[in-house]
Design an enzyme around this catalytic site. Structure first.
Site, PDB file in Angstrom:
ATOM      1  N   SER A 118      29.365  46.934  13.556  1.00  0.00           N
ATOM      2  CA  SER A 118      28.867  46.008  14.566  1.00  0.00           C
ATOM      3  C   SER A 118      27.368  45.818  14.449  1.00  0.00           C
ATOM      4  O   SER A 118      26.815  44.909  15.061  1.00  0.00           O
ATOM      5  CB  SER A 118      29.239  46.494  15.962  1.00  0.00           C
ATOM      6  OG  SER A 118      28.935  47.852  16.100  1.00  0.00           O
ATOM      7  N   HIS A 139      33.322  41.314  10.616  1.00  0.00           N
ATOM      8  CA  HIS A 139      33.203  41.891  11.960  1.00  0.00           C
ATOM      9  C   HIS A 139      34.212  41.239  12.906  1.00  0.00           C
ATOM     10  O   HIS A 139      34.024  40.098  13.333  1.00  0.00           O
ATOM     11  CB  HIS A 139      31.754  41.681  12.452  1.00  0.00           C
ATOM     12  CG  HIS A 139      31.456  42.332  13.763  1.00  0.00           C
ATOM     13  ND1 HIS A 139      30.466  41.869  14.604  1.00  0.00           N
ATOM     14  CD2 HIS A 139      32.007  43.391  14.391  1.00  0.00           C
ATOM     15  CE1 HIS A 139      30.425  42.632  15.674  1.00  0.00           C
ATOM     16  NE2 HIS A 139      31.358  43.556  15.577  1.00  0.00           N
ATOM     17  N   GLU A 151      33.032  37.479  12.496  1.00  0.00           N
ATOM     18  CA  GLU A 151      31.652  37.254  12.076  1.00  0.00           C
ATOM     19  C   GLU A 151      31.570  37.737  10.619  1.00  0.00           C
ATOM     20  O   GLU A 151      31.806  38.926  10.352  1.00  0.00           O
ATOM     21  CB  GLU A 151      30.727  38.067  13.004  1.00  0.00           C
ATOM     22  CG  GLU A 151      29.289  37.652  12.986  1.00  0.00           C
ATOM     23  CD  GLU A 151      28.428  38.492  13.941  1.00  0.00           C
ATOM     24  OE1 GLU A 151      28.774  39.648  14.275  1.00  0.00           O
ATOM     25  OE2 GLU A 151      27.368  37.995  14.356  1.00  0.00           O
ATOM     26  N   ASN A 189      26.019  40.605  18.355  1.00  0.00           N
ATOM     27  CA  ASN A 189      25.417  41.666  19.164  1.00  0.00           C
ATOM     28  C   ASN A 189      23.937  41.444  19.460  1.00  0.00           C
ATOM     29  O   ASN A 189      23.396  42.017  20.398  1.00  0.00           O
ATOM     30  CB  ASN A 189      25.652  43.021  18.505  1.00  0.00           C
ATOM     31  CG  ASN A 189      27.071  43.476  18.780  1.00  0.00           C
ATOM     32  OD1 ASN A 189      27.561  43.360  19.908  1.00  0.00           O
ATOM     33  ND2 ASN A 189      27.756  43.950  17.755  1.00  0.00           N
TER      34      ASN A 189
HETATM   35  N1  CAA Z   1      46.827  43.393  21.483  1.00  0.00           N
HETATM   36  C1  CAA Z   1      47.581  42.286  21.635  1.00  0.00           C
HETATM   37  N2  CAA Z   1      47.503  41.498  22.725  1.00  0.00           N
HETATM   38  C2  CAA Z   1      46.650  41.866  23.702  1.00  0.00           C
HETATM   39  C3  CAA Z   1      45.835  43.007  23.623  1.00  0.00           C
HETATM   40  C4  CAA Z   1      45.947  43.780  22.445  1.00  0.00           C
HETATM   41  N3  CAA Z   1      45.204  44.876  22.255  1.00  0.00           N
HETATM   42  N4  CAA Z   1      45.077  43.088  24.743  1.00  0.00           N
HETATM   43  C5  CAA Z   1      45.385  42.029  25.516  1.00  0.00           C
HETATM   44  N5  CAA Z   1      46.343  41.293  24.885  1.00  0.00           N
HETATM   45  C6  CAA Z   1      46.900  40.010  25.341  1.00  0.00           C
HETATM   46  C7  CAA Z   1      47.834  40.149  26.494  1.00  0.00           C
HETATM   47  O1  CAA Z   1      49.180  40.355  26.064  1.00  0.00           O
HETATM   48  C8  CAA Z   1      47.690  38.802  27.188  1.00  0.00           C
HETATM   49  O2  CAA Z   1      48.424  37.797  26.493  1.00  0.00           O
HETATM   50  P1  CAA Z   1      48.959  36.466  27.249  1.00  0.00           P
HETATM   51  O3  CAA Z   1      47.838  35.954  28.114  1.00  0.00           O
HETATM   52  O4  CAA Z   1      49.317  35.552  26.135  1.00  0.00           O
HETATM   53  O5  CAA Z   1      50.120  36.968  28.043  1.00  0.00           O
HETATM   54  C9  CAA Z   1      46.240  38.451  26.963  1.00  0.00           C
HETATM   55  O6  CAA Z   1      45.811  39.224  25.827  1.00  0.00           O
HETATM   56  C10 CAA Z   1      45.399  38.786  28.170  1.00  0.00           C
HETATM   57  O7  CAA Z   1      45.577  40.174  28.458  1.00  0.00           O
HETATM   58  P2  CAA Z   1      45.763  40.773  29.928  1.00  0.00           P
HETATM   59  O8  CAA Z   1      46.543  39.809  30.763  1.00  0.00           O
HETATM   60  O9  CAA Z   1      46.257  42.165  29.774  1.00  0.00           O
HETATM   61  O10 CAA Z   1      44.314  40.943  30.493  1.00  0.00           O
HETATM   62  P3  CAA Z   1      43.159  39.913  30.688  1.00  0.00           P
HETATM   63  O11 CAA Z   1      43.619  38.543  31.019  1.00  0.00           O
HETATM   64  O12 CAA Z   1      42.243  40.614  31.585  1.00  0.00           O
HETATM   65  O13 CAA Z   1      42.487  39.822  29.232  1.00  0.00           O
HETATM   66  C11 CAA Z   1      41.009  40.519  27.560  1.00  0.00           C
HETATM   67  C12 CAA Z   1      42.058  40.935  28.568  1.00  0.00           C
HETATM   68  C13 CAA Z   1      41.647  39.660  26.463  1.00  0.00           C
HETATM   69  C14 CAA Z   1      40.472  41.793  26.947  1.00  0.00           C
HETATM   70  C15 CAA Z   1      39.903  39.669  28.308  1.00  0.00           C
HETATM   71  O14 CAA Z   1      39.453  40.333  29.448  1.00  0.00           O
HETATM   72  C16 CAA Z   1      38.714  39.371  27.443  1.00  0.00           C
HETATM   73  O15 CAA Z   1      38.732  38.445  26.644  1.00  0.00           O
HETATM   74  N6  CAA Z   1      37.626  40.159  27.631  1.00  0.00           N
HETATM   75  C17 CAA Z   1      36.403  40.016  26.842  1.00  0.00           C
HETATM   76  C18 CAA Z   1      36.619  40.651  25.499  1.00  0.00           C
HETATM   77  C19 CAA Z   1      35.404  40.583  24.643  1.00  0.00           C
HETATM   78  O16 CAA Z   1      34.363  40.041  24.989  1.00  0.00           O
HETATM   79  N7  CAA Z   1      35.528  41.174  23.447  1.00  0.00           N
HETATM   80  C20 CAA Z   1      34.427  41.297  22.528  1.00  0.00           C
HETATM   81  C21 CAA Z   1      33.762  42.616  22.742  1.00  0.00           C
HETATM   82  S1  CAA Z   1      32.420  42.821  21.674  1.00  0.00           S
HETATM   83  C22 CAA Z   1      33.100  43.363  20.232  1.00  0.00           C
HETATM   84  O17 CAA Z   1      34.270  43.591  20.094  1.00  0.00           O
HETATM   85  C23 CAA Z   1      32.190  43.516  19.111  1.00  0.00           C
HETATM   86  C24 CAA Z   1      31.158  44.538  19.101  1.00  0.00           C
HETATM   87  O18 CAA Z   1      30.584  44.688  18.041  1.00  0.00           O
HETATM   88  C25 CAA Z   1      30.733  45.324  20.243  1.00  0.00           C
END
Ligand code: CAA
Length: 295
Positions: A118, A139, A151, A189
């Site tokens: 990251s 990424h 990325e 990031n």
């Molecule tokens: N695998 C497969 N499917 C998943 C999953 C996983 N691990 N986690 C969630 N899902 C799916 C669910 O089945 C659901 O699908 P449908 O809507 O089609 O039914 C969908 O994703 C939404 O999940 P939830 O209903 O359980 O929960 P939610 O609506 O709160 O969404 C989330 C969860 C997708 C995590 C959402 O909150 C989100 O997008 N959050 C922000 C995530 C983000 O910003 N990620 C980047 C982080 S930074 C990074 O990764 C890089 C770094 O270098 C730090």
């Protein structure tokens, strides 16, 4: 491109193995600990079940996906047939340099060596190998099966051909790749972490509370999670490490990590994975409860 090796069975590694196997690639998943591999396969199976439950995958496709994943506890066997290796081990420079030296010695000469780092320099990692033109950043975002972005980070020596191959491969996973150059924090990031740090400063200075800050960003800017919840989701130790890379890399005070973040990491309050950060987490419950430290 047929054989993909993934190093590390943690959150990112199992997600990366999941998507490659789902899209028909043969995957070797490598971790030094058998227990981590067992946990990774259980997580992949659970996440595939979500896709089956909502009808985007059949039970037969789920089974075929799992069949395409082979597990290895040794790097040597795991990368022997690789066309591409994606390293998703812990964010530690020395560990990554060691893994890349070992991969360089054991993976086929034509293999591309990618890292899911990251924030660690792709150029530095590439320089530890004898094939820097074939080293690149790939990424993925968490949760990998859900998030559409990859990325793609070009190190100083990464070739045009290797970049084009990884851009194309990302599209075959139905992701959207974005090409960026290798500077601290890349793009994702460099923008995300100062926002999270500013949210923590806003809390630290008493401008508003945890729930309130997250609500402003969720409802005001249509973010799926507020920045404090997102910090818990990413891991506060990971956020701190990335901020330090930005701070060291640019030497500018605007990247200095908030003392509250530093304190929380020292106290072991690392977010969702440890059960507490800005919120407290109870297994099986989706309710967001603010940590007693901030009430
Ligand atoms: N695998 C497969 N499917 C998943 C999953 C996983 N691990 N986690 C969630 N899902 C799916 C669910 O089945 C659901 O699908 P449908 O809507 O089609 O039914 C969908 O994703 C939404 O999940 P939830 O209903 O359980 O929960 P939610 O609506 O709160 O969404 C989330 C969860 C997708 C995590 C959402 O909150 C989100 O997008 N959050 C922000 C995530 C983000 O910003 N990620 C980047 C982080 S930074 C990074 O990764 C890089 C770094 O270098 C730090």
């Amino acid at each position: 491109m047929q054989h993909i090796s993934v190093i590390g069975g943690g959150t990112m590694g199992n997600g990366i193995a999941h998507v490659f196997a789902q899209y028909g690639f043969q995957v070797s998943l490598i971790d030094v600990q058998q227990a981590a591999l067992d946990k990774a396969i259980a997580t992949i199976s659970k996440n595939l079940d979500r896709q089956v439950a909502k009808g985007s995958l059949t039970e037969a496709e789920k089974e075929a996906t799992l069949q395409r994943i082979q597990l290895f506890t040794q790097l040597e066997g795991g990368v022997a047939k690789a066309d591409l290796v994606v390293e998703a081990a812990t964010e530690n420079v020395d560990l990554k340099l060691r893994i890349f030296r070992e991969m360089d010695a054991t993976a086929p000469d034509a293999a591309i060596l990618a890292t899911n780092t990251s924030s660690i320099s792709i150029t530095q990692i590439a320089a530890a190998t004898k094939r820097p033109a074939q080293v690149i950043g790939m990424h993925f975002m968490n949760p990998v099966p859900v998030m559409k972005l990859v990325e793609v980070i070009r190190g100083y020596a990464t070739s045009d051909a290797v970049t084009a191959t990884i851009m194309d491969l990302s599209r075959r996973l139905e992701k959207t790749p974005v090409e960026v150059n290798d500077y601290p924090g890349f793009v994702a990031n460099r923008i995300l972490m100062p926002m999270i740090n500013e949210a923590i400063y806003t809390l630290y200075e008493g401008v508003s509370g945890v729930h309130e800050i997250d609500t402003v960003m969720k409802l005001g800017m249509a973010h799926p999670m507020g920045p404090l919840q997102l910090a818990d989701f990413i891991g506060l130790d990971v956020c701190l490490a990335i901020l330090r890379v930005l701070h060291d890399g640019f030497g500018q005070p605007k990247y200095a990590p908030c003392p509250l973040l530093v304190n929380m990491v020292m106290a072991g309050k690392l977010g969702a994975k440890k059960g507490e950060g800005f919120y407290v987490y109870t297994p099986g419950s989706k309710e967001l409860v603010v940590s007693p430290s901030f009430k």
